[in-house]
Design a protein around this motif. Structure first.
Motif, PDB file in Angstrom:
ATOM      1  N   ALA A   1       9.831   6.672  16.407  1.00 44.85           N
ATOM      2  CA  ALA A   1       8.412   6.154  16.190  1.00 44.85           C
ATOM      3  C   ALA A   1       7.363   6.302  17.377  1.00 44.85           C
ATOM      4  N   ASN A   2       6.235   6.241  16.987  1.00 43.52           N
ATOM      5  CA  ASN A   2       5.153   6.437  18.001  1.00 43.52           C
ATOM      6  C   ASN A   2       4.913   5.229  18.866  1.00 43.52           C
ATOM      7  N   ASP A   3       4.386   5.359  19.997  1.00 40.56           N
ATOM      8  CA  ASP A   3       3.588   4.033  20.688  1.00 40.56           C
ATOM      9  C   ASP A   3       2.592   3.245  19.704  1.00 40.56           C
ATOM     10  N   LEU A   4       2.910   2.033  19.506  1.00 42.83           N
ATOM     11  CA  LEU A   4       1.818   1.384  18.653  1.00 42.83           C
ATOM     12  C   LEU A   4       0.550   1.314  19.261  1.00 42.83           C
ATOM     13  N   GLU A   5       0.353   1.471  20.589  1.00 42.74           N
ATOM     14  CA  GLU A   5      -0.899   1.463  21.354  1.00 42.74           C
ATOM     15  C   GLU A   5      -1.802   2.840  21.071  1.00 42.74           C
ATOM     16  N   ILE A   6      -0.909   3.631  20.587  1.00 38.76           N
ATOM     17  CA  ILE A   6      -1.720   4.959  20.351  1.00 38.76           C
ATOM     18  C   ILE A   6      -2.611   4.936  19.151  1.00 38.76           C
ATOM     19  N   MET A   7      -3.935   5.254  19.555  1.00 40.63           N
ATOM     20  CA  MET A   7      -5.153   4.949  18.411  1.00 40.63           C
ATOM     21  C   MET A   7      -5.156   6.110  17.680  1.00 40.63           C
ATOM     22  N   ALA A   8      -5.333   6.046  16.389  1.00 43.09           N
ATOM     23  CA  ALA A   8      -5.490   7.186  15.385  1.00 43.09           C
ATOM     24  C   ALA A   8      -6.704   7.796  15.646  1.00 43.09           C
TER      25      ALA A   8
ATOM     26  N   ASN B   1       0.753  -1.084  -0.077  1.00 45.75           N
ATOM     27  CA  ASN B   1      -0.064  -0.132   0.026  1.00 45.75           C
ATOM     28  C   ASN B   1       1.094   1.216   0.065  1.00 45.75           C
ATOM     29  N   ILE B   2       1.040   1.914  -1.189  1.00 46.29           N
ATOM     30  CA  ILE B   2       1.752   3.105  -1.364  1.00 46.29           C
ATOM     31  C   ILE B   2       1.414   4.332  -0.325  1.00 46.29           C
ATOM     32  N   LEU B   3       0.050   4.121  -0.307  1.00 41.55           N
ATOM     33  CA  LEU B   3      -0.743   5.293   0.477  1.00 41.55           C
ATOM     34  C   LEU B   3      -0.195   5.357   1.785  1.00 41.55           C
ATOM     35  N   GLN B   4       0.020   4.233   2.443  1.00 43.17           N
ATOM     36  CA  GLN B   4       0.409   4.006   3.864  1.00 43.17           C
ATOM     37  C   GLN B   4       1.786   4.715   4.012  1.00 43.17           C
ATOM     38  N   LYS B   5       2.838   4.589   3.025  1.00 45.89           N
ATOM     39  CA  LYS B   5       4.239   5.284   3.019  1.00 45.89           C
ATOM     40  C   LYS B   5       3.986   6.877   2.975  1.00 45.89           C
ATOM     41  N   ILE B   6       2.847   7.383   2.218  1.00 42.87           N
ATOM     42  CA  ILE B   6       2.764   8.729   1.916  1.00 42.87           C
ATOM     43  C   ILE B   6       2.183   9.550   3.123  1.00 42.87           C
ATOM     44  N   ILE B   7       1.144   8.832   3.874  1.00 42.84           N
ATOM     45  CA  ILE B   7       0.218   9.597   4.697  1.00 42.84           C
ATOM     46  C   ILE B   7       0.381   8.926   5.955  1.00 42.84           C
ATOM     47  N   SER B   8       1.240   7.974   6.436  1.00 44.92           N
ATOM     48  CA  SER B   8       1.191   7.190   7.576  1.00 44.92           C
ATOM     49  C   SER B   8       1.584   8.400   8.765  1.00 44.92           C
ATOM     50  N   SER B   9       2.208   9.276   8.470  1.00 40.35           N
ATOM     51  CA  SER B   9       2.520  10.280   9.448  1.00 40.35           C
ATOM     52  C   SER B   9       1.174  10.982   9.960  1.00 40.35           C
ATOM     53  N   SER B  10      -0.047  10.919   9.305  1.00 42.16           N
ATOM     54  CA  SER B  10      -1.280  11.353   9.844  1.00 42.16           C
ATOM     55  C   SER B  10      -1.836  10.795  10.891  1.00 42.16           C
ATOM     56  N   PHE B  11      -1.570   9.271  10.869  1.00 49.45           N
ATOM     57  CA  PHE B  11      -1.821   8.496  11.942  1.00 49.45           C
ATOM     58  C   PHE B  11      -1.109   8.241  13.031  1.00 49.45           C
ATOM     59  N   SER B  12      -0.099   8.835  13.096  1.00 48.65           N
ATOM     60  CA  SER B  12       1.257   8.625  14.320  1.00 48.65           C
ATOM     61  C   SER B  12       1.495  10.087  14.864  1.00 48.65           C
ATOM     62  N   LEU B  13       2.511   9.908  15.863  1.00 40.89           N
ATOM     63  CA  LEU B  13       2.911  10.923  16.483  1.00 40.89           C
ATOM     64  C   LEU B  13       4.356  11.009  15.938  1.00 40.89           C
ATOM     65  N   ALA B  14       4.839  10.493  14.844  1.00 43.64           N
ATOM     66  CA  ALA B  14       6.227  10.659  14.140  1.00 43.64           C
ATOM     67  C   ALA B  14       6.371  11.743  13.964  1.00 43.64           C
ATOM     68  N   LEU B  15       7.673  12.082  14.387  1.00 43.89           N
ATOM     69  CA  LEU B  15       8.278  13.535  13.941  1.00 43.89           C
ATOM     70  C   LEU B  15       9.861  13.207  12.700  1.00 43.89           C
ATOM     71  N   VAL B  16       9.336  13.601  11.670  1.00 43.24           N
ATOM     72  CA  VAL B  16      10.457  13.416  10.631  1.00 43.24           C
ATOM     73  C   VAL B  16      11.294  14.728  10.420  1.00 43.24           C
ATOM     74  N   PHE B  17      12.634  14.192  10.668  1.00 43.64           N
ATOM     75  CA  PHE B  17      13.549  15.501  10.219  1.00 43.64           C
ATOM     76  C   PHE B  17      14.351  15.165   9.054  1.00 43.64           C
ATOM     77  N   PHE B  18      14.575  16.282   8.166  1.00 43.18           N
ATOM     78  CA  PHE B  18      15.433  15.936   6.844  1.00 43.18           C
ATOM     79  C   PHE B  18      16.384  16.839   6.876  1.00 43.18           C
ATOM     80  N   VAL B  19      17.516  16.345   6.631  1.00 41.66           N
ATOM     81  CA  VAL B  19      18.818  16.887   6.380  1.00 41.66           C
ATOM     82  C   VAL B  19      19.460  16.958   5.154  1.00 41.66           C
ATOM     83  N   ALA B  20      19.543  18.276   4.441  1.00 39.44           N
ATOM     84  CA  ALA B  20      20.223  17.915   3.196  1.00 39.44           C
ATOM     85  C   ALA B  20      21.666  17.383   3.304  1.00 39.44           C
ATOM     86  N   CYS B  21      21.911  16.763   2.119  1.00 38.96           N
ATOM     87  CA  CYS B  21      23.176  15.896   2.191  1.00 38.96           C
ATOM     88  C   CYS B  21      24.020  15.848   0.921  1.00 38.96           C
TER      89      CYS B  21
END
Length: 250
Positions: free
Chosen positions: A37-44, A3-23
């Motif tokens: 990673a968020n706690d897997l027990e946290i519900m959307a 499921n490609i969508l899960q890769k694209i919008i999974s952050s909408s269902f979690s408390l994940a914080l993503v940091f990007f650094v140019a390299c």
């Protein structure tokens, strides 16, 4: 298909914080990242889920769009592979078509191809799975000495796909090689189609970082693949590739 969508919008269902650094020191675009990673027990959140659902359905429908047909499964492996030949050839053909120049060599790293293509229907999602990274097309200028180093690297690592070269190796050493059937010409400037990750020295290709850049594009590899596959389909052609002896290692 994953499921490609899960890769694209999974952050909408979690408390994940993503940091990007140019390299990318020489050529733009490349990024690295990490996440907490968020706690897997946290519900959307139900309200958030309801809000995102229409976009999720639309994205899933788009990713299921068929853009081509393949005569066989195009798979990856070390050295020469069906998928590697297919992608390297398309990259070369696109660069020649886009810039009106003759490309001598085109390479793609096996790590840049993250999934095989199945026999039969090829969907937009299949291409996103194959090329999930934001890798951009670059054209480099190589001397005969640079091409020699490239051939030696490929024979030692066996982790590249190539169009325009035929390499014979023993163990990790090059025994002989040609560029489009011809011996190296010390007076010739060779044009190499490659992605910016490798041009910036990725996969230990540091010997490329100081080479002259003829074209540094904003074209993503997956967008190029989608465009070229759609063009094949419009011409009534199916996706195909053969093992041609481009890389022979004993």
């Amino acid at each position: 298909m994953r499921n490609i969508l899960q890769k694209i919008i999974s952050s909408s269902f979690s408390l994940a914080l993503v940091f990007f650094v140019a390299c990318s020191p020489q050529l733009g675009h490349q990024f690295t990242g990490g996440f907490i990673a968020n706690d897997l027990e946290i519900m959307a959140d139900p309200a958030l889920t309801e809000m995102v659902s229409p976009y999720k359905a639309k994205m899933e429908a788009e990713m299921s769009t068929i853009i081509g047909q393949s005569t066989k499964a195009l798979t990856r492996n070390r050295g020469e592979s069906l998928l590697g030949n297919f992608v390297a050839d398309l990259q070369r053909a696109y660069a020649e078509q886009e810039f009106g120049i003759s490309i001598d060599i085109s390479i793609i790293n096996n790590g840049g191809m993250r999934n095989d293509l199945p026999e039969g229907n090829i969907t937009l999602g299949n291409i996103y799975e194959l090329s999930p990274f934001d890798n951009y097309l670059v054209i480099l200028e190589l001397t005969a000495h640079d091409v020699q180093k490239l051939a030696e690297f490929m024979a030692a690592r066996k982790n590249m796909a190539v169009s325009g070269m035929e390499i014979i190796g023993e163990g990790n050493q090059v025994q002989s090689f040609k560029v489009n059937g011809q011996a190296l010409d010390s007076n010739k400037v060779y044009l190499l189609a490659i992605n910016d990750y490798l041009a910036n020295g990725g996969d230990n290709m540091d010997f490329l970082t100081d080479l002259p850049v003829m074209e540094n594009t904003d074209l993503l590899l997956r967008d190029m693949l989608i465009q070229m596959i759609k063009a094949k389909t419009a011409r009534g052609e199916k996706l195909d590739a053969q093992i041609e002896g481009r890389q022979k290692y004993n």
